[in-house]
Design a protein around this motif. Structure first.
Motif, PDB file in Angstrom:
ATOM      1  N   LEU A  77     -36.893  36.671   6.318  1.00  0.00           N
ATOM      2  CA  LEU A  77     -36.058  37.030   7.451  1.00  0.00           C
ATOM      3  C   LEU A  77     -35.192  36.352   7.503  1.00  0.00           C
ATOM      4  CD1 LEU A  77     -37.385  39.510   9.999  1.00  0.00           C
ATOM      5  CD2 LEU A  77     -35.997  40.277   8.417  1.00  0.00           C
ATOM      6  N   LYS A  78     -35.133  34.913   7.364  1.00  0.00           N
ATOM      7  CA  LYS A  78     -34.577  33.819   7.907  1.00  0.00           C
ATOM      8  C   LYS A  78     -33.912  33.740   6.319  1.00  0.00           C
ATOM      9  CE  LYS A  78     -35.664  32.695  12.051  1.00  0.00           C
ATOM     10  NZ  LYS A  78     -34.634  32.897  13.409  1.00  0.00           N
ATOM     11  N   THR A  79     -33.635  33.305   5.473  1.00  0.00           N
ATOM     12  CA  THR A  79     -33.384  33.177   4.445  1.00  0.00           C
ATOM     13  C   THR A  79     -32.219  34.736   4.266  1.00  0.00           C
ATOM     14  OG1 THR A  79     -35.236  32.142   2.952  1.00  0.00           O
ATOM     15  CG2 THR A  79     -33.815  33.700   2.100  1.00  0.00           C
ATOM     16  N   ILE A  80     -32.594  35.799   5.007  1.00  0.00           N
ATOM     17  CA  ILE A  80     -31.397  36.795   4.198  1.00  0.00           C
ATOM     18  C   ILE A  80     -30.234  37.059   4.940  1.00  0.00           C
ATOM     19  CG2 ILE A  80     -31.134  39.436   4.878  1.00  0.00           C
ATOM     20  CD1 ILE A  80     -34.095  39.509   3.978  1.00  0.00           C
ATOM     21  N   GLU A  81     -30.874  36.031   6.869  1.00  0.00           N
ATOM     22  CA  GLU A  81     -29.726  35.579   7.752  1.00  0.00           C
ATOM     23  C   GLU A  81     -29.423  34.529   6.991  1.00  0.00           C
ATOM     24  OE1 GLU A  81     -31.060  36.207  12.119  1.00  0.00           O
ATOM     25  OE2 GLU A  81     -32.915  34.748  11.444  1.00  0.00           O
ATOM     26  N   ARG A  82     -29.093  33.728   6.273  1.00  0.00           N
ATOM     27  CA  ARG A  82     -28.783  32.910   5.790  1.00  0.00           C
ATOM     28  C   ARG A  82     -27.521  33.507   4.840  1.00  0.00           C
ATOM     29  NH1 ARG A  82     -32.567  29.756   4.682  1.00  0.00           N
ATOM     30  NH2 ARG A  82     -32.600  29.945   2.641  1.00  0.00           N
ATOM     31  N   VAL A  83     -28.288  33.800   4.053  1.00  0.00           N
ATOM     32  CA  VAL A  83     -27.236  34.246   2.796  1.00  0.00           C
ATOM     33  C   VAL A  83     -26.397  35.470   3.039  1.00  0.00           C
ATOM     34  CG1 VAL A  83     -27.323  35.648   0.707  1.00  0.00           C
ATOM     35  CG2 VAL A  83     -29.335  34.194   0.958  1.00  0.00           C
ATOM     36  N   THR A  84     -26.878  36.390   4.768  1.00  0.00           N
ATOM     37  CA  THR A  84     -25.446  37.505   4.658  1.00  0.00           C
ATOM     38  C   THR A  84     -24.591  37.011   5.637  1.00  0.00           C
ATOM     39  OG1 THR A  84     -27.166  38.143   5.942  1.00  0.00           O
ATOM     40  CG2 THR A  84     -27.515  38.659   4.306  1.00  0.00           C
ATOM     41  N   PRO A  86     -32.729  38.387  -1.215  1.00  0.00           N
ATOM     42  CA  PRO A  86     -31.940  38.377  -0.353  1.00  0.00           C
ATOM     43  C   PRO A  86     -30.807  39.468  -1.037  1.00  0.00           C
ATOM     44  CG  PRO A  86     -31.891  36.390  -0.364  1.00  0.00           C
ATOM     45  CD  PRO A  86     -32.905  36.515  -1.055  1.00  0.00           C
ATOM     46  N   GLU A  87     -30.764  40.342  -2.688  1.00  0.00           N
ATOM     47  CA  GLU A  87     -29.599  40.379  -3.012  1.00  0.00           C
ATOM     48  C   GLU A  87     -29.640  41.679  -2.729  1.00  0.00           C
ATOM     49  OE1 GLU A  87     -31.016  38.144  -4.444  1.00  0.00           O
ATOM     50  OE2 GLU A  87     -29.388  36.769  -4.495  1.00  0.00           O
ATOM     51  N   ALA A  88     -31.015  42.674  -2.876  1.00  0.00           N
ATOM     52  CA  ALA A  88     -30.949  43.895  -1.785  1.00  0.00           C
ATOM     53  C   ALA A  88     -31.063  44.056  -1.443  1.00  0.00           C
ATOM     54  CB  ALA A  88     -32.738  44.241  -2.757  1.00  0.00           C
ATOM     55  N   TYR A  89     -30.629  43.609  -0.081  1.00  0.00           N
ATOM     56  CA  TYR A  89     -31.053  43.883   1.670  1.00  0.00           C
ATOM     57  C   TYR A  89     -28.919  43.715   1.681  1.00  0.00           C
ATOM     58  CZ  TYR A  89     -30.007  43.099   6.362  1.00  0.00           C
ATOM     59  OH  TYR A  89     -30.081  43.203   8.253  1.00  0.00           O
ATOM     60  N   VAL A  90     -28.938  42.345   0.524  1.00  0.00           N
ATOM     61  CA  VAL A  90     -27.277  43.138   0.653  1.00  0.00           C
ATOM     62  C   VAL A  90     -26.392  44.669   0.057  1.00  0.00           C
ATOM     63  CG1 VAL A  90     -24.592  42.378  -0.029  1.00  0.00           C
ATOM     64  CG2 VAL A  90     -26.543  40.442   0.227  1.00  0.00           C
ATOM     65  N   HIS A  91     -27.005  44.668  -0.899  1.00  0.00           N
ATOM     66  CA  HIS A  91     -26.775  46.387  -1.936  1.00  0.00           C
ATOM     67  C   HIS A  91     -27.266  47.242  -0.678  1.00  0.00           C
ATOM     68  CE1 HIS A  91     -25.611  45.408  -5.554  1.00  0.00           C
ATOM     69  NE2 HIS A  91     -26.541  44.499  -5.734  1.00  0.00           N
ATOM     70  N   ARG A  92     -28.566  46.540   0.277  1.00  0.00           N
ATOM     71  CA  ARG A  92     -29.012  48.221   0.547  1.00  0.00           C
ATOM     72  C   ARG A  92     -27.971  48.183   2.404  1.00  0.00           C
ATOM     73  NH1 ARG A  92     -35.435  47.484   0.793  1.00  0.00           N
ATOM     74  NH2 ARG A  92     -35.847  47.843  -1.129  1.00  0.00           N
ATOM     75  N   ILE A  93     -27.940  47.107   2.793  1.00  0.00           N
ATOM     76  CA  ILE A  93     -26.754  47.256   4.122  1.00  0.00           C
ATOM     77  C   ILE A  93     -25.202  47.679   4.088  1.00  0.00           C
ATOM     78  CG2 ILE A  93     -28.030  46.088   4.354  1.00  0.00           C
ATOM     79  CD1 ILE A  93     -26.358  44.602   5.681  1.00  0.00           C
ATOM     80  N   GLY A  94     -25.358  47.809   2.168  1.00  0.00           N
ATOM     81  CA  GLY A  94     -23.666  48.154   2.369  1.00  0.00           C
ATOM     82  C   GLY A  94     -23.242  49.834   2.041  1.00  0.00           C
ATOM     83  N   ARG A  95     -24.635  49.980   2.180  1.00  0.00           N
ATOM     84  CA  ARG A  95     -24.299  51.664   1.656  1.00  0.00           C
ATOM     85  C   ARG A  95     -23.636  52.508   3.530  1.00  0.00           C
ATOM     86  NH1 ARG A  95     -27.306  53.865  -2.973  1.00  0.00           N
ATOM     87  NH2 ARG A  95     -28.352  51.264  -3.235  1.00  0.00           N
ATOM     88  N   VAL A  96     -23.969  51.424   4.403  1.00  0.00           N
ATOM     89  CA  VAL A  96     -23.815  51.693   5.832  1.00  0.00           C
ATOM     90  C   VAL A  96     -22.891  51.387   6.452  1.00  0.00           C
ATOM     91  CG1 VAL A  96     -26.107  53.067   6.284  1.00  0.00           C
ATOM     92  CG2 VAL A  96     -25.574  50.578   6.821  1.00  0.00           C
ATOM     93  N   GLY A  97     -21.853  51.371   7.291  1.00  0.00           N
ATOM     94  CA  GLY A  97     -20.437  51.042   8.148  1.00  0.00           C
ATOM     95  C   GLY A  97     -19.807  51.161   7.483  1.00  0.00           C
ATOM     96  N   ARG A  98     -18.919  52.359   6.770  1.00  0.00           N
ATOM     97  CA  ARG A  98     -18.262  52.105   5.948  1.00  0.00           C
ATOM     98  C   ARG A  98     -16.820  53.216   6.793  1.00  0.00           C
ATOM     99  NH1 ARG A  98     -19.899  54.475   0.213  1.00  0.00           N
ATOM    100  NH2 ARG A  98     -21.421  53.119  -0.261  1.00  0.00           N
TER     101      ARG A  98
END
Length: 558
Positions: free
Chosen positions: A365-372, A334-346
């Motif tokens: 996918l469910k784990t990522i939803e829970r973490v984010t 999930p941490e990798a997902y967090v870093h990736r989406i942090g590049r957009v929406g600024r």
């Protein structure tokens, strides 16, 4: 209104910053501090240690750079650094260094980025002349400390930026070694997008009663669209390249990064997307710095609109016009997902995060939803009809723009001549057809089969093997399993193997695949291209304090 009065309306003046910094911020167009700047600057100005959790794009560079510059001694300064900022990558070192230079220009701030891949001679000369702020990657900083060319006796502030990324890249021991060389009286600042237990451990060892702040991405009011629209498409592996092209055709991104797991996948997908008419560029660890710089220049000047990259290669990149991030595979953490989406929406712009998921990846996918703590909407891959409608909409928009902005009078004689024989609507439809075909719109395409999303319950559970036996598990595509002659009985844990590989080889922690630890040995999946490098590197180091056997796995199923 006087210039100084104008500065008072910025919101930064209330944070106690020097007038020179307020003028620099006004010239750069900064109006109000971001939440992280409002919360971090006052305690940092007071000399308090700080532990901050904040995603990329929240303004954290200014949050630590402005207090550093505000606290620089006035008048003539010594040649030794006042502050040291540690970052994970060359690109981030350059980015932070440029920001500090812009903010501190009026103060005459001497800032120096030091990183590997750059001639060390220039760094030695600048350090000898004297610098105020050093922005460094841990390995090169430790190199200079060992050479006695980076003196830390006068250091007042140490900043660990993107701390979780530095740990993932195997810099934990380097960071510890650097902090030991700094004065005990220093102020320590740690920023991280995520807060795994390892970050808390570093904070407990090296921060003194830190102020803790956590900044989430700015939320939107009820009824408003989210800053980062997150969606996933369920696609069979064989159809993923076509699905990616279909989704990007419908989304029409200004600029996008597509994250892949391996170099081979990057190269293959880049070639495929170029074949679909995208201006795609590859970026991975097999490229030299000069090649990387050329790729980034093409992306930033608009001659390329799609970057296909591995996680490690894309670390530290900041692309202003980026609108879309695509996970070609569901990230393994999930941490990798967090870093990736942090590049957009600024900066108030909407960003889009897209994930292509295979049916078996539902749980991740469910784990990522829970973490984010945010929903990932599962959508259907656009159909051929959807694609045609989108392309016709783009043609309509192009025609509308032409009618509003172009001088069309020279074409009137053609329309008038045709109008003698044909209906005006028929003439218009023929013109639209020609414009649509000239835009490169593709003909009919094959439909991508719809696949229901399911959990992992239909996958066979692994039964425990008998003593001395192990059952072979399928290795992921593009990966090779290596044998490491140490396991549970030696106290080996997954993080020990990840740290050893990331610290000693050129492979990053995020590129390492599945890890299995048995009583007397361990098995680690690494990308095919990195096998020899990883084996060679591990043979020259120790794991849990001893040399171990390392080789390709030779097990063959009976």
């Amino acid at each position: 209104m006087t210039p100084d009065a104008a500065l008072d309306t910025s919101g930064f003046a209330e944070l106690g910053l020097r007038p020179e910094l307020l003028r620099a911020l006004a010239q750069l167009g900064y109006e109000e501090p971001t939440p992280i700047q409002s919360e971090a600057i006052p305690p940092l100005m007071a000399g308090t240690d700080l532990l901050g959790q904040a995603a990329t794009g929240t303004g954290k560079t200014a949050a630590f750079a402005l207090p550093i510059l505000a606290r620089l001694p006035s008048g003539e300064r010594s040649g030794d650094p006042f502050a040291l900022v540690l970052v994970p990558t060359r690109e981030l070192a350059v980015q932070v260094s440029e920001a500090v230079h812009r903010y501190g220009r009026e103060l005459g701030t001497r800032v120096l980025p030091i990183y590997g891949g750059q001639p060390i001679g220039r760094q030695l000369r600048e350090l000898q002349r004297g610098v105020d702020v050093v922005v460094a990657t841990p390995g090169r900083a430790l190199d200079h400390i060992g050479r006695k060319t980076l003196r830390l006796d006068a250091l007042e502030i140490v900043v660990l930026d993107e701390a979780d990324e530095m740990l993932d890249m195997g810099f934990a021991e380097d960071i510890e070694a650097i902090l030991v060389e700094t004065p005990e009286s220093r102020q320590t600042v740690l920023f991280s997008a995520t807060m795994p237990p390892r970050i808390d451990a570093i904070a407990r060892r090296h921060l003194r009663e830190p102020v803790r702040i956590q900044i989430e991405r700015e939320s939107t009011a009820p009824g408003e669209a989210p800053r980062v629209r997150q969606s996933a498409y369920v696609v069979p592996r064989a159809h993923k390249p076509a699905a990616l092209g279909r989704v990007l055709d419908v989304e029409a991104p200004e600029a996008a990064i597509v994250f892949c797991r391996t170099r081979e996948e990057v190269d293959h997908l880049t070639e495929t997307m170029n074949g679909r008419g995208y201006r795609a560029e590859a970026l991975h660890g097999g490229m030299g710095q000069e090649q990387r710089d050329r790729v980034m220049a093409r992306l930033r000047n608009g001659t390329a609109d799609l970057l296909v990259a591995t996680d490690v290669a894309a670390r530290g990149l900041d692309i202003e016009q980026l609108s879309h991030v695509v996970n070609y595979n569901v990230p393994s953490a999930p941490e990798a997902y967090v870093h990736r989406i942090g590049r957009v929406g600024r900066a108030g712009r909407e960003g889009v995060a897209i994930t292509l998921a295979e049916p078996r990846e539902h749980r991740m996918l469910k784990t990522i939803e829970r973490v984010t703590k945010s929903a990932i909407t599962v959508e259907k891959v656009p159909t051929v009809a959807d694609l045609r409608a989108r392309r016709l909409e783009l043609t309509r928009s192009a025609l509308e723009e032409s009618m509003l902005e172009d001088d069309l009078e020279q074409f009137r004689v053609v329309v008038d001549t045709l109008a003698d024989e044909f209906d005006l609507v028929e003439i218009a439809m023929a013109a639209v057809k020609l414009a649509h075909e000239a835009s490169g719109a593709a003909a009919d395409e094959e439909e991508i089969p719809e696949v229901p999303l399911r959990g992992d319950r239909d996958r066979g559970r692994r039964e425990p093997a008998g003593r001395g036996e192990r059952r072979p598990r399928a290795v992921a595509g593009g990966m090779t399993r290596i044998f490491v002659g140490a396991g549970r009985s030696a106290g080996v844990r997954p993080r020990d193997l990840v740290g050893a590989i990331a610290g000693e080889s050129r492979l990053g922690g995020r590129e390492i695949g599945a890890i299995e630890i048995a009583d007397r040995f361990s098995l680690v999946e690494v990308p095919d291209h990195a096998v020899e490098d990883v084996i060679s590197s591990l043979r020259q180091t120790t794991i849990k304090g001893r040399k171990v056997t390392v080789r390709r796995e030779r097990f063959e199923p009976r």
